[in-house]
Design a protein around this motif. Structure first.
Motif, mmCIF file in Angstrom:
data_model
loop_
_atom_site.group_PDB
_atom_site.id
_atom_site.type_symbol
_atom_site.label_atom_id
_atom_site.label_comp_id
_atom_site.label_asym_id
_atom_site.label_seq_id
_atom_site.Cartn_x
_atom_site.Cartn_y
_atom_site.Cartn_z
ATOM 1 N N VAL B 335 0.850 -1.196 0.000
ATOM 2 C CA VAL B 335 0.000 0.000 0.000
ATOM 3 C C VAL B 335 0.888 1.249 0.000
ATOM 4 N N GLU B 336 1.976 1.210 0.774
ATOM 5 C CA GLU B 336 2.918 2.345 0.791
ATOM 6 C C GLU B 336 3.489 2.607 -0.593
ATOM 7 N N LEU B 337 3.806 1.516 -1.296
ATOM 8 C CA LEU B 337 4.359 1.645 -2.651
ATOM 9 C C LEU B 337 3.339 2.320 -3.574
ATOM 10 N N ASN B 338 2.086 1.859 -3.501
ATOM 11 C CA ASN B 338 1.040 2.447 -4.340
ATOM 12 C C ASN B 338 0.847 3.923 -4.019
ATOM 13 N N ARG B 339 0.956 4.241 -2.732
ATOM 14 C CA ARG B 339 0.817 5.635 -2.334
ATOM 15 C C ARG B 339 1.975 6.454 -2.930
ATOM 16 N N ALA B 340 3.190 5.883 -2.887
ATOM 17 C CA ALA B 340 4.366 6.582 -3.420
ATOM 18 C C ALA B 340 4.174 6.897 -4.906
ATOM 19 N N VAL B 341 3.587 5.937 -5.643
ATOM 20 C CA VAL B 341 3.344 6.154 -7.073
ATOM 21 C C VAL B 341 2.327 7.289 -7.259
ATOM 22 N N ALA B 342 1.304 7.315 -6.409
ATOM 23 C CA ALA B 342 0.303 8.385 -6.489
ATOM 24 C C ALA B 342 0.932 9.747 -6.151
ATOM 25 N N VAL B 343 1.832 9.747 -5.150
ATOM 26 C CA VAL B 343 2.525 10.993 -4.784
ATOM 27 C C VAL B 343 3.360 11.478 -5.979
ATOM 28 N N ALA B 344 3.997 10.540 -6.687
ATOM 29 C CA ALA B 344 4.786 10.898 -7.865
ATOM 30 C C ALA B 344 3.903 11.569 -8.919
ATOM 31 N N MET B 345 2.686 11.110 -9.050
ATOM 32 C CA MET B 345 1.768 11.695 -10.034
ATOM 33 C C MET B 345 1.302 13.076 -9.580
ATOM 34 N N ARG B 346 1.195 13.260 -8.263
ATOM 35 C CA ARG B 346 0.718 14.544 -7.753
ATOM 36 C C ARG B 346 1.844 15.578 -7.703
ATOM 37 N N ASP B 347 3.007 15.136 -7.151
ATOM 38 C CA ASP B 347 4.090 16.093 -6.859
ATOM 39 C C ASP B 347 5.297 15.964 -7.789
ATOM 40 N N GLY B 348 5.273 15.010 -8.697
ATOM 41 C CA GLY B 348 6.412 14.827 -9.589
ATOM 42 C C GLY B 348 7.234 13.607 -9.233
ATOM 43 N N PRO B 349 7.987 13.065 -10.213
ATOM 44 C CA PRO B 349 8.685 11.783 -10.021
ATOM 45 C C PRO B 349 9.722 11.780 -8.906
ATOM 46 N N SER B 350 10.394 12.918 -8.658
ATOM 47 C CA SER B 350 11.462 12.839 -7.644
ATOM 48 C C SER B 350 10.878 12.648 -6.243
ATOM 49 N N ALA B 351 9.701 13.270 -5.982
ATOM 50 C CA ALA B 351 9.043 13.063 -4.679
ATOM 51 C C ALA B 351 8.673 11.591 -4.508
ATOM 52 N N GLY B 352 8.167 10.983 -5.583
ATOM 53 C CA GLY B 352 7.790 9.565 -5.526
ATOM 54 C C GLY B 352 9.002 8.674 -5.350
ATOM 55 N N LEU B 353 10.080 9.001 -6.076
ATOM 56 C CA LEU B 353 11.284 8.165 -6.018
ATOM 57 C C LEU B 353 11.871 8.123 -4.604
ATOM 58 N N ALA B 354 11.857 9.273 -3.936
ATOM 59 C CA ALA B 354 12.393 9.313 -2.562
ATOM 60 C C ALA B 354 11.628 8.325 -1.681
ATOM 61 N N LEU B 355 10.299 8.290 -1.849
ATOM 62 C CA LEU B 355 9.480 7.374 -1.044
ATOM 63 C C LEU B 355 9.754 5.919 -1.406
ATOM 64 N N VAL B 356 9.826 5.633 -2.724
ATOM 65 C CA VAL B 356 10.066 4.250 -3.154
ATOM 66 C C VAL B 356 11.420 3.766 -2.644
ATOM 67 N N ASP B 357 12.443 4.634 -2.753
ATOM 68 C CA ASP B 357 13.773 4.234 -2.271
ATOM 69 C C ASP B 357 13.772 3.977 -0.766
ATOM 70 N N ALA B 358 12.996 4.786 -0.036
ATOM 71 C CA ALA B 358 12.921 4.573 1.418
ATOM 72 C C ALA B 358 12.298 3.213 1.726
ATOM 73 N N ILE B 359 11.238 2.854 0.972
ATOM 74 C CA ILE B 359 10.579 1.554 1.198
ATOM 75 C C ILE B 359 11.547 0.414 0.857
ATOM 76 N N LEU B 360 12.232 0.549 -0.305
ATOM 77 C CA LEU B 360 13.159 -0.512 -0.729
ATOM 78 C C LEU B 360 14.327 -0.659 0.236
ATOM 79 N N SER B 361 14.779 0.470 0.790
ATOM 80 C CA SER B 361 15.941 0.387 1.681
ATOM 81 C C SER B 361 15.591 -0.325 2.987
ATOM 82 N N ARG B 362 14.295 -0.364 3.333
ATOM 83 C CA ARG B 362 13.892 -1.127 4.528
ATOM 84 C C ARG B 362 13.957 -2.625 4.272
ATOM 85 N N GLY B 363 13.994 -2.998 2.982
ATOM 86 C CA GLY B 363 14.131 -4.421 2.651
ATOM 87 C C GLY B 363 12.817 -5.182 2.540
#
Lengths: 118, 416
Positions: B335-363
C-alpha cells in the motif's frame, strides 16, 4: 467432542520472563482452568516439566532404544496439555485463544478419536 | 407426453439446477450433517425430478421439493445400507425425527443455510488453498476439473484438497453455522479474503489459458453479489465495488496480442460503463455507513480513476488522501508503494522516487517485482536511464508473468 490442546512455548522465552510475570502467567492459567472445569469444559490439564527432562523411547526389530531428549528438536516446546470437552471446533478455538500461554506461544488443537483404550 | 414437452421439462430441471442447486445443497448439508451425503442426495433428487416432473408436472416450490426428496433419498439409502453398518438405522431414525424442512422453514432459513455453507468453506482452520477450492466447489458449484484448469493445477490435486478439507470438517467437527457475534468480524474478513483471492487469481492472469482464468473473476463477482444479498455490510459492499470497478477495465488492459496496457495508456472508451455505474453506487452506499474498511477504500480509489475522463485529468490529490486512509486501516509495504506512485503523479517523479527508495531500503519489498518496475519508471521519467535500466532488469528477473516480462523488455529496449 474432546480436543487435546498442545500448548507450545519457547522455554527460553518463558525462563527469561521476570519471576513476577511468570507467576502471574501461571496464576492466570490455573484460574482459567478452574473456571473451565466448573463449566464442565475441561477434562484435565497439566503443565509439563521442561523438555530437558524428556526421554524418547522407540522399539525397532524388537530392540528398545531410549534417547535423552524430545521426539523432535523444535524452537517451541510442548509445555502442557489441557483436554477440553466441548461441542465443536469453534468452541475449542475460542477457549484455546484465551489460554494465557497462547499470548507467548502457540496452541495446537487436536480432535480426539472417539474410540480408544481406557 | 410429447417429445417437445419432455424437452421442456429437461430444460426446466437444468435451469433449476443452475439457479438453485447450491441452495438445496446448503440445506441438505445442514439436514444430513455431512457434505458427501448431501451431494449424493442432491444428485439423486435431481435424477428423480427429471422423471417425476415430466410425469406429474412441476411442483409449486421446486427447491423445497428437491430438499424434501433429497432428504428422503438419503434416509432411504441409509436404511438400505443398514444391513452392513450398525450405526445407520439410528442415524436414519434420528434424521427422520428432525422436522420436515419443507413445512416449517421459510426464506430466512434458506439464506442462513447459504451463509452456513460459505462460512464453513472459508473456516480459518482450513488452509487458504482449501478454503478457495471448497468455496468454488460447494458454493459456486464448479467441478474439480474446472477449478484445476482455472488454477493451472491437476484435477487430482484439487480433488485431494477437497477430500482433506471435508475430512477435517467432519473429524475436527467444524460446526455448520454462522459464526457468533464475537467471532463474526474476523470470520467475515476470512470470507471476503477468499472471494478477493479468487477475483485476483482471474484478474491478474493475462496469459495462457486466459479465458478460463477470467471466469474466476466472474465467479468472484457472482459470489460478491450473493454476499451483498445476504449481508449488506459496508465491507461486503466495498468488496463487490472494488471487483466491479477493476473488472470494468478488463477489455482495455490488454492489447489484441495479449500485451499489458497501463492505466494511463488505456482506451477509456473500452471501460465497461455498467460495471462502473454499479461499482460507484456501491462505493457510495458503503461510504455512507461510516464504517469503512480496506475494501471500501480501495473501491473509492478505483472510483476516482473511473471518474477521470482521461488519465491526465485524474484527481491524484484525492487518491493520495485515500491511500493515507488505507494505510491507517491496513498498513502494508505494498500500500505504501502504491501511495508513493500516487505521490509521484501529484508532486512529480522525484518526490515519488524518494518514497520508493525509502521503502526498498527497509528491505520489505526487495523481491517484489512491481517495486522495482515502479522505481525504474520514476528514474526513466527523471532521465536517469542507467538507474532505470538496472531497476527494469531487476524487475524482469523477479516477474513470473509472461505479459509483464514482454512489457519490461519493451521498456528496456526503449531505453536503448
Amino acid at each position: 467432542m474432546k480436543y487435546l490442546c498442545l500448548v507450545y512455548v519457547e522455554e527460553k522465552i518463558l525462563h527469561a520472563l521476570p519471576s513476577a510475570q511468570r507467576q502471574t502467567l501461571s496464576d492466570e492459567s490455573m484460574a482459567y482452568c478452574d473456571r473451565l472445569q466448573k463449566l464442565g469444559q475441561l477434562v484435565t490439564a497439566s503443565p509439563l516439566h521442561p523438555v530437558e527432562t524428556a526421554t524418547t523411547v522407540r522399539v525397532r526389530d524388537g530392540k528398545t532404544s531410549t534417547i535423552d531428549g524430545p521426539f523432535a528438536e523444535t524452537k517451541e516446546q510442548l509445555g502442557g496439555f489441557p483436554l477440553l470437552d466441548v461441542p465443536d471446533l469453534n468452541d475449542a478455538i475460542r477457549i484455546a485463544s484465551q489460554f494465557p500461554a497462547a499470548r507467548i506461544g502457540s496452541v495446537e488443537v487436536r480432535p480426539m478419536k472417539e474410540q480408544g483404550c481406557a | 407426453m410429447t417429445e417437445n414437452q419432455s424437452q421442456q421439462v429437461r430444460a426446466l430441471v437444468d435451469e433449476v439446477y443452475r439457479t438453485q442447486s447450491r441452495q438445496v445443497l446448503a440445506t441438505l448439508i445442514r439436514l444430513l450433517g455431512d457434505f458427501d451425503a448431501a451431494e449424493e442426495a442432491l444428485h439423486e433428487a435431481f435424477a428423480v425430478a427429471v422423471e417425476q416432473w415430466a410425469r406429474e408436472g412441476v411442483p409449486a416450490n421446486p427447491r423445497a421439493w428437491l430438499v424434501s426428496t433429497g432428504r428422503f433419498k438419503a434416509i432411504d439409502g441409509m436404511r438400505r445400507r443398514a444391513r452392513f453398518d450398525a450405526s445407520l438405522p439410528d442415524l436414519a431414525h434420528h434424521l427422520e425425527l428432525t422436522a420436515d424442512p419443507v413445512i416449517d422453514e421459510g426464506e430466512d432459513s434458506v439464506e442462513d443455510d447459504r451463509l452456513r455453507l460459505i462460512f464453513t468453506c472459508c473456516h480459518p482452520a482450513l488452509s487458504p488453498e482449501a478454503q478457495v477450492s471448497m468455496t468454488l466447489r460447494e458454493v459456486c458449484g464448479l467441478t474439480t476439473d474446472e477449478i484445476a484448469r482455472a488454477f493451472l493445477t491437476k484435477p487430482t490435486t484439487i480433488a485431494q484438497r477437497i477430500v482433506r478439507a471435508k475430512g477435517k470438517i467432519r473429524d475436527a467437527r467444524i460446526p455448520y453455522e454462522v459464526p457468533s457475534e464475537t467471532d463474526f468480524p474476523d470470520r467475515l474478513d476470512a470470507v471476503l479474503r477468499v472471494v478477493y483471492l479468487v477475483f485476483n487469481e482471474g484478474y491478474s492472469a493475462s496469459s495462457g489459458d486466459s479465458l478460463t482464468r477470467h471466469d474466476l473473476s466472474g465467479e468472484a463477482i457472482r459470489l460478491g453479489r450473493v454476499l451483498v444479498g445476504l449481508l449488506p455490510e459496508a465491507e461486503v459492499l466495498g468488496l463487490l465495488a472494488v471487483m466491479l470497478l477493476q473488472d470494468s477495465r478488463r477489455a482495455a488492459r490488454t492489447s489484441p496480442t495479449g500485451d499489458l496496457i497501463l492505466l494511463e495508456q488505456q482506451d477509456r472508451s473500452l471501460w465497461n460503463r455498467d460495471q462502473i455505474a454499479e461499482g460507484m453506487a456501491l462505493v457510495e452506499l458503503a461510504l455512507a455507513t461510516r464504517r469503512v474498511g480496506p475494501y471500501t477504500i480501495q473501491a473509492a480509489i478505483a472510483a476516482v480513476h473511473a471518474e477521470a475522463p482521461e488519465a491526465a485529468l485524474t484527481d491524484w490529490a484525492q487518491i493520495v488522501g485515500l491511500y493515507d486512509v488505507l494505510l491507517q486501516a491496513e498498513s502494508s509495504p505494498v500500500v505504501e508503494l502504491n501511495r508513493a506512485v500516487a505521490v509521484a503523479m501529484r508532486d512529480g517523479p522525484s518526490a515519488g522516487l524518494a518514497l520508493v527508495d525509502a521503502i526498498l531500503s527497509r528491505g520489505d519489498l526487495t523481491n517484489y517485482h512491481l517495486a522495482h518496475s515502479a522505481r525504474a519508471d520514476l528514474c526513466r521519467r527523471l532521465g536517469r536511464n542507467t538507474d532505470a535500466a538496472a531497476s527494469y532488469e531487476r524487475a524482469l528477473a523477479l516477474t513470473q508473468q509472461e505479459p509483464e516480462r514482454r512489457f519490461l523488455e519493451g521498456r528496456l529496449r526503449e531505453l536503448g
